[in-house]
Scaffold this motif. Structure first.
Motif, PDB file in Angstrom:
ATOM      1  N   VAL A  41       0.859  -1.181   0.000  1.00  0.00           N
ATOM      2  CA  VAL A  41       0.000   0.000   0.000  1.00  0.00           C
ATOM      3  C   VAL A  41       0.892   1.226   0.000  1.00  0.00           C
ATOM      4  O   VAL A  41       1.806   1.334   0.815  1.00  0.00           O
ATOM      5  N   TRP A  42       0.632   2.117  -0.915  1.00  0.00           N
ATOM      6  CA  TRP A  42       1.368   3.375  -0.996  1.00  0.00           C
ATOM      7  C   TRP A  42       0.343   4.469  -0.804  1.00  0.00           C
ATOM      8  O   TRP A  42      -0.481   4.723  -1.668  1.00  0.00           O
ATOM      9  N   LEU A  43       0.376   5.126   0.335  1.00  0.00           N
ATOM     10  CA  LEU A  43      -0.613   6.143   0.690  1.00  0.00           C
ATOM     11  C   LEU A  43       0.062   7.503   0.707  1.00  0.00           C
ATOM     12  O   LEU A  43       0.977   7.729   1.496  1.00  0.00           O
ATOM     13  N   THR A  44      -0.354   8.377  -0.180  1.00  0.00           N
ATOM     14  CA  THR A  44       0.252   9.704  -0.263  1.00  0.00           C
ATOM     15  C   THR A  44      -0.828  10.771  -0.213  1.00  0.00           C
ATOM     16  O   THR A  44      -1.995  10.512  -0.468  1.00  0.00           O
ATOM     17  N   GLY A  45      -0.411  11.963   0.097  1.00  0.00           N
ATOM     18  CA  GLY A  45      -1.328  13.102   0.116  1.00  0.00           C
ATOM     19  C   GLY A  45      -0.720  14.222   0.933  1.00  0.00           C
ATOM     20  O   GLY A  45       0.244  14.025   1.671  1.00  0.00           O
ATOM     21  N   GLY A  46      -1.312  15.369   0.784  1.00  0.00           N
ATOM     22  CA  GLY A  46      -0.829  16.542   1.489  1.00  0.00           C
ATOM     23  C   GLY A  46      -1.032  16.441   2.994  1.00  0.00           C
ATOM     24  O   GLY A  46      -1.794  15.602   3.486  1.00  0.00           O
ATOM     25  N   ALA A  47      -0.342  17.312   3.699  1.00  0.00           N
ATOM     26  CA  ALA A  47      -0.463  17.356   5.157  1.00  0.00           C
ATOM     27  C   ALA A  47      -1.895  17.663   5.562  1.00  0.00           C
ATOM     28  O   ALA A  47      -2.537  18.542   4.992  1.00  0.00           O
ATOM     29  N   GLY A  48      -2.399  16.887   6.525  1.00  0.00           N
ATOM     30  CA  GLY A  48      -3.728  17.144   7.070  1.00  0.00           C
ATOM     31  C   GLY A  48      -4.884  16.609   6.260  1.00  0.00           C
ATOM     32  O   GLY A  48      -6.042  16.866   6.580  1.00  0.00           O
ATOM     33  N   ILE A  49      -4.602  15.815   5.236  1.00  0.00           N
ATOM     34  CA  ILE A  49      -5.671  15.322   4.368  1.00  0.00           C
ATOM     35  C   ILE A  49      -6.377  14.081   4.926  1.00  0.00           C
ATOM     36  O   ILE A  49      -7.444  13.704   4.473  1.00  0.00           O
ATOM     37  N   GLY A  50      -5.767  13.440   5.930  1.00  0.00           N
ATOM     38  CA  GLY A  50      -6.425  12.311   6.583  1.00  0.00           C
ATOM     39  C   GLY A  50      -5.785  10.959   6.364  1.00  0.00           C
ATOM     40  O   GLY A  50      -6.436   9.933   6.541  1.00  0.00           O
ATOM     41  N   LYS A  51      -4.514  10.934   6.004  1.00  0.00           N
ATOM     42  CA  LYS A  51      -3.831   9.656   5.769  1.00  0.00           C
ATOM     43  C   LYS A  51      -3.795   8.796   7.028  1.00  0.00           C
ATOM     44  O   LYS A  51      -4.138   7.621   6.989  1.00  0.00           O
ATOM     45  N   THR A  52      -3.402   9.387   8.130  1.00  0.00           N
ATOM     46  CA  THR A  52      -3.317   8.643   9.387  1.00  0.00           C
ATOM     47  C   THR A  52      -4.691   8.172   9.833  1.00  0.00           C
ATOM     48  O   THR A  52      -4.863   7.025  10.260  1.00  0.00           O
ATOM     49  N   THR A  53      -5.688   9.024   9.712  1.00  0.00           N
ATOM     50  CA  THR A  53      -7.055   8.652  10.091  1.00  0.00           C
ATOM     51  C   THR A  53      -7.547   7.480   9.253  1.00  0.00           C
ATOM     52  O   THR A  53      -8.166   6.541   9.768  1.00  0.00           O
ATOM     53  N   LEU A  54      -7.261   7.491   7.968  1.00  0.00           N
ATOM     54  CA  LEU A  54      -7.661   6.395   7.083  1.00  0.00           C
ATOM     55  C   LEU A  54      -7.014   5.082   7.525  1.00  0.00           C
ATOM     56  O   LEU A  54      -7.696   4.060   7.649  1.00  0.00           O
ATOM     57  N   ILE A  55      -5.722   5.108   7.799  1.00  0.00           N
ATOM     58  CA  ILE A  55      -5.024   3.894   8.230  1.00  0.00           C
ATOM     59  C   ILE A  55      -5.545   3.421   9.585  1.00  0.00           C
ATOM     60  O   ILE A  55      -5.723   2.219   9.809  1.00  0.00           O
ATOM     61  N   GLU A  56      -5.802   4.354  10.494  1.00  0.00           N
ATOM     62  CA  GLU A  56      -6.343   3.970  11.801  1.00  0.00           C
ATOM     63  C   GLU A  56      -7.699   3.296  11.663  1.00  0.00           C
ATOM     64  O   GLU A  56      -7.967   2.287  12.330  1.00  0.00           O
ATOM     65  N   HIS A  57      -8.555   3.807  10.792  1.00  0.00           N
ATOM     66  CA  HIS A  57      -9.864   3.182  10.571  1.00  0.00           C
ATOM     67  C   HIS A  57      -9.707   1.805   9.938  1.00  0.00           C
ATOM     68  O   HIS A  57     -10.397   0.865  10.328  1.00  0.00           O
ATOM     69  N   ALA A  58      -8.817   1.685   8.982  1.00  0.00           N
ATOM     70  CA  ALA A  58      -8.598   0.392   8.334  1.00  0.00           C
ATOM     71  C   ALA A  58      -8.094  -0.636   9.347  1.00  0.00           C
ATOM     72  O   ALA A  58      -8.565  -1.772   9.373  1.00  0.00           O
ATOM     73  N   ALA A  59      -7.160  -0.229  10.193  1.00  0.00           N
ATOM     74  CA  ALA A  59      -6.620  -1.153  11.195  1.00  0.00           C
ATOM     75  C   ALA A  59      -7.678  -1.536  12.220  1.00  0.00           C
ATOM     76  O   ALA A  59      -7.754  -2.690  12.648  1.00  0.00           O
ATOM     77  N   ALA A  60      -8.518  -0.596  12.600  1.00  0.00           N
ATOM     78  CA  ALA A  60      -9.554  -0.857  13.599  1.00  0.00           C
ATOM     79  C   ALA A  60     -10.671  -1.739  13.058  1.00  0.00           C
ATOM     80  O   ALA A  60     -11.330  -2.440  13.820  1.00  0.00           O
ATOM     81  N   HIS A  61     -10.864  -1.740  11.749  1.00  0.00           N
ATOM     82  CA  HIS A  61     -11.980  -2.473  11.149  1.00  0.00           C
ATOM     83  C   HIS A  61     -11.526  -3.691  10.353  1.00  0.00           C
ATOM     84  O   HIS A  61     -12.193  -4.106   9.428  1.00  0.00           O
ATOM     85  N   ARG A  62     -10.408  -4.262  10.738  1.00  0.00           N
ATOM     86  CA  ARG A  62      -9.949  -5.426   9.981  1.00  0.00           C
ATOM     87  C   ARG A  62     -10.556  -6.722  10.498  1.00  0.00           C
ATOM     88  O   ARG A  62     -10.079  -7.805  10.200  1.00  0.00           O
ATOM     89  N   GLY A  63     -11.588  -6.608  11.296  1.00  0.00           N
ATOM     90  CA  GLY A  63     -12.361  -7.774  11.696  1.00  0.00           C
ATOM     91  C   GLY A  63     -11.676  -8.673  12.695  1.00  0.00           C
ATOM     92  O   GLY A  63     -11.981  -9.856  12.754  1.00  0.00           O
ATOM     93  N   GLY A  64     -10.752  -8.157  13.474  1.00  0.00           N
ATOM     94  CA  GLY A  64     -10.084  -8.979  14.475  1.00  0.00           C
ATOM     95  C   GLY A  64      -9.127  -9.983  13.882  1.00  0.00           C
ATOM     96  O   GLY A  64      -8.664 -10.879  14.559  1.00  0.00           O
ATOM     97  N   ALA A  65      -8.817  -9.829  12.586  1.00  0.00           N
ATOM     98  CA  ALA A  65      -7.919 -10.758  11.941  1.00  0.00           C
ATOM     99  C   ALA A  65      -6.513 -10.625  12.501  1.00  0.00           C
ATOM    100  O   ALA A  65      -6.079  -9.514  12.820  1.00  0.00           O
ATOM    101  N   ALA A  66      -5.844 -11.729  12.631  1.00  0.00           N
ATOM    102  CA  ALA A  66      -4.472 -11.714  13.131  1.00  0.00           C
ATOM    103  C   ALA A  66      -3.561 -11.043  12.129  1.00  0.00           C
ATOM    104  O   ALA A  66      -3.829 -11.028  10.940  1.00  0.00           O
ATOM    105  N   GLY A  67      -2.493 -10.492  12.615  1.00  0.00           N
ATOM    106  CA  GLY A  67      -1.520  -9.859  11.739  1.00  0.00           C
ATOM    107  C   GLY A  67      -1.131  -8.512  12.278  1.00  0.00           C
ATOM    108  O   GLY A  67      -1.522  -8.135  13.378  1.00  0.00           O
ATOM    109  N   SER A  68      -0.351  -7.807  11.512  1.00  0.00           N
ATOM    110  CA  SER A  68       0.071  -6.491  11.950  1.00  0.00           C
ATOM    111  C   SER A  68       0.002  -5.519  10.798  1.00  0.00           C
ATOM    112  O   SER A  68       0.052  -5.912   9.632  1.00  0.00           O
TER     113      SER A  68
END
Length: 70
Positions: A41-68
């Protein structure tokens, strides 16, 4: 603005607005990775556009699947 500031100081996750397609793509990639297919995954964008928020939501909603998420 007050609710936004309260969310930031409380550690609550901010709502994800307008990123449904990107979130679905990250979740699909996670499922492919769990199935044994390498993913990058290559996630790019300007400062403050929500990259970290997007990744945090993806990690939180991965369905409890094992992994990192690194």
């Amino acid at each position: 603005m007050r609710a936004y500031t309260a969310a930031l100081t409380s550690g609550a996750r901010l709502p994800l607005v307008g990123r449904g397609e990107a979130l679905a793509s990250l979740q699909a990639g996670w499922q492919r990775a769990l199935a044994g297919r390498r993913q990058l995954v290559w996630l790019t964008g300007g400062a403050g556009i929500g990259k970290t928020t997007l990744i945090e939501h993806a990690a939180a909603h991965r369905g409890g699947a094992a992994g990192s998420v690194n």
